[in-house]
Design a protein around this motif. Sequence first.
Motif, PDB file in Angstrom:
ATOM      1  N   ARG A   1       2.268   1.587  -3.529  1.00 35.48           N
ATOM      2  CA  ARG A   1       1.282   2.095  -4.474  1.00 35.48           C
ATOM      3  C   ARG A   1       1.161   3.618  -4.369  1.00 35.48           C
ATOM      4  NH1 ARG A   1      -3.807   3.705  -4.643  1.00 35.48           N
ATOM      5  NH2 ARG A   1      -4.089   3.408  -2.401  1.00 35.48           N
TER       6      ARG A   1
ATOM      7  N   ARG B   1       2.494   6.406  -7.191  1.00 33.83           N
ATOM      8  CA  ARG B   1       1.554   7.352  -7.798  1.00 33.83           C
ATOM      9  C   ARG B   1       2.119   8.769  -7.769  1.00 33.83           C
ATOM     10  NH1 ARG B   1      -2.477   6.995  -4.471  1.00 33.83           N
ATOM     11  NH2 ARG B   1      -1.994   8.920  -3.381  1.00 33.83           N
TER      12      ARG B   1
ATOM     13  N   GLU C   1       0.835  -1.202   0.000  1.00 33.26           N
ATOM     14  CA  GLU C   1       0.000   0.000   0.000  1.00 33.26           C
ATOM     15  C   GLU C   1       0.872   1.256   0.000  1.00 33.26           C
ATOM     16  OE1 GLU C   1      -3.444   2.276  -0.159  1.00 33.26           O
ATOM     17  OE2 GLU C   1      -3.036   0.166  -0.567  1.00 33.26           O
TER      18      GLU C   1
END
Length: 225
Positions: A125, A129, A122
Motif C-alpha cells: 500500500r 502510493r 501494508e
Amino acid sequence: MTKPGLNVIKEIVLFQGLTEDELNKIVHLAKERHFHRGEILFMEGDDREAVFFLQRGLIKVFKVDDEGREHIVNVLGSGQMFPHVGFFRDDPYPGTAQSLGESDLLYIKRVHFDALLMDHPEIMRKVMRVMGEQILILQTKLQELATTDTRQRVYAFIRHACEEHGQSSEKGIHVKLQMTHEEIAHMIGMTRESVNRVWNELRREGVILGNRDEWIFDLERLRCM
C-alpha cells in the motif's frame, strides 16, 4: 555484490514512509552493483528480471525506433526507481537503460519484490502510493515537454533538471547532468541545432553558466521568461 545498509535503503524515494522493520525486509532482498559510464543495465525487450534503485549517478532510459533513432524517455537521478511499470506481470523491459557516468545501484529480483509486496499488504500500500505520486510527476513532465514551442521545451527540460538533480548555491542551481545537446534534443523531441540555438541565447542572457560537467542555472530568471 554486497548487501546495502539500512541508511542506504532509507534514501530511496519509493521506500519513504516504511517502518524500520519494513525497511529491513527490503535490505534482506537488495544487492548493490556498480556500473561504468556507457554501460548497459538492460536492453529493451529483455526479460524483466529485476527492479533497480539508483543510489548515485545518472541513468538514461531510451527507446530505439524502426529507423534506429534513439529517443530518450527519461534521465533518472539518485533515489529513483526503474522501470516504473509491470508489477506482478512478466512484461519485458520497456526501454534500454544506460549509465551516463559512474553509477551505484541497488537491485531486487522481480519475483522476490513481487512476493514481498504480496506477503506484506501494508508495504504494498505504501509503495503503490509513492509510485502513483511519481507517475503523476512523470505525466506532468511529459505534458510540459510536449509543447510545440522550442524555447519552452528547453525551459521545461532545465526546470526539471534543476528540480530532480540540482543543488542550490548563491550563484544559482548547480546540476551535474552530463548530457550532450544531441541527447537533450533526443529527449525533448528537437534537433540538436535548435537546442544549440536556444542554449546559446540563454547563455548570452545569463540564465546558463558553467558547462556540461556542471551547469549553473538562474532558475528564478528562467521562471520569469
